[in-house]
Design a protein around this motif. Structure first.
Motif, PDB file in Angstrom:
ATOM      1  N   LEU A   1      -6.587  -6.933   1.817  1.00  9.95           N
ATOM      2  CA  LEU A   1      -5.990  -6.414   2.869  1.00  9.95           C
ATOM      3  C   LEU A   1      -4.447  -5.930   2.643  1.00  9.95           C
ATOM      4  O   LEU A   1      -4.047  -5.258   3.142  1.00  9.95           O
ATOM      5  N   ALA A   2      -3.939  -6.634   1.801  1.00  9.35           N
ATOM      6  CA  ALA A   2      -2.443  -6.484   1.275  1.00  9.35           C
ATOM      7  C   ALA A   2      -2.524  -5.168   0.715  1.00  9.35           C
ATOM      8  O   ALA A   2      -1.367  -4.287   0.825  1.00  9.35           O
ATOM      9  N   ILE A   3      -3.352  -5.101  -0.278  1.00 12.15           N
ATOM     10  CA  ILE A   3      -3.658  -3.548  -0.999  1.00 12.15           C
ATOM     11  C   ILE A   3      -3.944  -2.382  -0.245  1.00 12.15           C
ATOM     12  O   ILE A   3      -3.254  -1.384  -0.200  1.00 12.15           O
ATOM     13  N   ALA A   4      -4.677  -2.619   0.747  1.00  6.95           N
ATOM     14  CA  ALA A   4      -5.173  -1.676   1.525  1.00  6.95           C
ATOM     15  C   ALA A   4      -4.013  -1.273   2.730  1.00  6.95           C
ATOM     16  O   ALA A   4      -3.751  -0.141   2.782  1.00  6.95           O
ATOM     17  N   ALA A   5      -3.254  -2.046   2.886  1.00  2.74           N
ATOM     18  CA  ALA A   5      -2.090  -1.865   4.036  1.00  2.74           C
ATOM     19  C   ALA A   5      -1.126  -1.224   3.246  1.00  2.74           C
ATOM     20  O   ALA A   5      -0.508  -0.279   3.567  1.00  2.74           O
ATOM     21  N   TYR A   6      -0.699  -1.553   2.145  1.00  2.00           N
ATOM     22  CA  TYR A   6       0.233  -1.152   1.115  1.00  2.00           C
ATOM     23  C   TYR A   6       0.018   0.418   0.758  1.00  2.00           C
ATOM     24  O   TYR A   6       0.886   1.198   1.032  1.00  2.00           O
ATOM     25  N   PHE A   7      -1.063   0.631   0.388  1.00  4.02           N
ATOM     26  CA  PHE A   7      -1.475   2.213   0.158  1.00  4.02           C
ATOM     27  C   PHE A   7      -1.578   3.075   1.370  1.00  4.02           C
ATOM     28  O   PHE A   7      -1.226   4.053   1.334  1.00  4.02           O
ATOM     29  N   GLU A   8      -1.988   2.397   2.620  1.00  6.38           N
ATOM     30  CA  GLU A   8      -1.724   3.149   3.542  1.00  6.38           C
ATOM     31  C   GLU A   8      -0.400   3.374   4.443  1.00  6.38           C
ATOM     32  O   GLU A   8       0.056   4.525   4.499  1.00  6.38           O
TER      33      GLU A   8
END
Length: 407
Positions: free
Chosen positions: A267-274
Motif C-alpha cells: 500500500l505504501a509503495i503503490a501510494a508513493y508511485f501514484e
C-alpha cells in the motif's frame, strides 16, 4: 530426509505468477517489448503486489534446490564409488536452453519490438530480420536507444542462475566447512525471535540504499550490480538454510506478521508511485521508500514460504507433471505473449476481454508446446529436459528434487 513438496509448489506458483506478470506488462506504461494501444496506469498498483519479490523468491528456492541437488549428486557418487558430477550436467542443463532460446525462441520478441517501435516501422519480414539478428546488427535504433541483438530477454534468469551456481560450486569446493558453519550460525540467527523478518530485510535494504540509485536494472549480467546484490544474496541464503528445519519452521511461525507487513508495504509503495508519478520526491522520502521496498520484498517471501510450509501440500500427479513442464513453459511463454498480443491487435478487443484471453492462450499454447517437446528426444535437451525421461519421480527421495531438476 523427506521431499520438500512445499518448495516444489512454491516454484510452480512463482513461474505461473511470472506468466501473469508478463501479460500485465503489455497493458502498463512501463517500458516493454510491445505496448498495448490500451496501455494505462490502472494495472500498475496490482503489478506492484509482486514486482519487488517474485524473482527473489525464485532465486531463493533455486538456492535451496541447489543444496538438495548437491546432496543427491554426492549420495549417488558415494554409492557408486565415482566422483560427483554436478557442474558439467548443470551447465548443460542451463546453457544449452539459454543458447537455443537466444537463437530461436527469443528473436520473435525482438522482431515485433522493432515493428512496433522502430521509427517508420520495419517492413522486410521476419526472416530478413532474423538474419540481421543473428549477425548482431546494431542499427535498430530510436535516437540513441539501440536494440542489442542477439539478446536473452526474459531468459536472463537462466544466465544469472548459471553464474550463481558456478560461484556457489567454487565456494563448496574451496570452503565447504566455512559454508557448513555459516549455515548453522545463520540458522540459529534466523530461527530465534523476529530474526527471520529482521536480518534478511535489513541486508536487502542496505543493498537497495547503496546500489539502486547507482546501478539501474539491466539484466545484462556485467553491469547489473544491484540485482546481483539482491538475487545472489537470497540464492546463497536459500542454499545455506536449505537443511535448517528450524528456519523453515520459523517461516511458518512468522507467516501472518509477514503477510501483514507485505500488504502494508505494498500500500505504501503503490501510494508513493501514484503521488510522485510526475513529481520529484524529497530525498529523505525516496530513501525511506527504498527501505520499505526491501521490507515488502522480504516479508512477501516469508509469507509465501511460511504458508507453503504450514499447509505442507504433498506430492501428486499434478505436481510431478508441472515440475517437469515449468522450465519449457517458462522458456516459451514470453514469446507466445508477444506474438499473440500483436496478432490480436487488429481485433481491438477491450482489455478486460483481451487480457484474460491472452493469459488462457499463453498457458494453453505453452503447455501444448511442452507436450510436443517432451515427446521429441531431440527437442528435450534444448528446453532443459533429459534426453530420455527415464527417472521415476517416486524414486526421488531427496528433498526438493523436483525443484532441483529444472530450476
Amino acid at each position: 530426509m523427506t521431499r520438500r513438496h512445499d518448495l516444489d509448489w512454491v516454484r510452480v506458483f512463482a513461474f505461473a505468477l511470472l506468466v501473469l506478470y508478463h501479460v500485465g506488462m503489455y497493458y502498463v506504461t512501463w517500458e516493454w517489448h510491445i505496448d498495448s494501444p490500451h496501455a494505462s496506469t490502472e494495472l500498475e498498483p496490482f503489478m506492484m503486489l509482486s514486482s519487488p519479490w517474485r524473482l527473489s523468491l525464485l532465486f531463493l528456492v533455486s538456492g535451496a534446490a541447489t543444496a538438495f541437488l548437491l546432496d543427491k549428486v554426492g549420495s549417488v557418487a558415494a554409492a557408486s564409488g565415482t566422483r560427483p558430477r554436478f557442474l558439467g550436467p548443470r551447465t548443460w542443463r542451463l546453457l544449452l536452453p539459454l543458447a537455443f532460446g537466444m537463437l530461436v525462441v527469443v528473436p520473435p520478441q525482438s522482431y515485433y519490438e522493432v515493428v512496433d517501435k522502430l521509427p517508420g516501422g520495419y517492413h522486410d519480414g521476419y526472416l530478413a530480420f532474423w538474419a540481421r539478428y543473428l549477425a548482431a546488427d546494431d542499427s535498430f535504433c530510436r535516437g540513441d536507444d539501440c536494440l542489442d541483438v542477439p539478446t536473452w530477454n526474459h531468459l536472463w534468469f537462466v544466465a544469472y542462475l548459471w553464474v550463481y551456481t558456478v560461484v556457489l560450486w567454487l565456494l563448496v569446493r574451496l570452503a565447504p566447512r566455512m559454508l557448513e558453519r555459516a549455515g548453522g550460525r545463520l540458522g540459529g540467527l534466523l530461527a530465534s525471535g523476529p530474526g527471520l523478518l529482521l536480518w534478511p530485510a535489513l541486508l536487502l535494504a542496505l543493498a537497495r540504499l547503496l546500489l539502486v540509485g547507482r546501478f539501474e536494472s539491466t539484466h545484462a549480467l556485467v553491469d547489473d550490480w544491484y540485482n546481483h546484490a539482491q538475487y545472489f544474496t537470497v540464492f546463497l541464503l536459500g542454499f545455506l538454510v536449505a537443511r535448517e528445519g528450524r528456519v523453515w519452521d520459523a517461516f511458518a511461525r512468522m507467516r501472518w506478521p509477514a503477510l501483514a507487513a507485505w500488504l502494508l508495504g505494498w500500500l505504501a509503495i503503490a501510494a508513493y508511485f501514484e503521488v510522485f508519478r510526475e513529481l520529484e520526491p524529497p530525498q529523505a522520502l525516496r530513501l525511506s521508500m527504498r527501505v520499505v521496498w526491501a521490507l515488502d520484498q522480504w516479508c512477501a517471501i516469508v509469507a509465501v514460504l511460511g504458508f507453503a510450509r504450514h499447509l505442507s501440500p504433498g506430492d501428486s500427479p499434478a505436481l510431478r507433471y508441472l515440475s517437469r513442464a515449468i522450465f519449457p513453459v517458462y522458456i516459451l511463454h514470453q514469446t507466445i505473449i508477444v506474438v499473440l498480443a500483436w496478432q490480436l491487435r487488429p481485433y481491438r478487443l477491450p482489455p478486460l476481454l483481451e487480457g484474460p484471453l491472452l493469459v488462457a492462450l499463453t498457458f494453453g499454447l505453452a503447455f501444448a508446446g511442452y507436450e510436443l517437446i517432451r515427446r521429441a528426444a531431440l527437442l528435450r535437451p534444448l528446453f532443459g529436459l533429459k534426453y530420455r525421461d527415464g527417472t521415476s519421480p517416486a524414486k526421488l527421495a531427496v528433498p526438493g528434487a523436483a525443484a532441483a531438476k529444472d530450476a
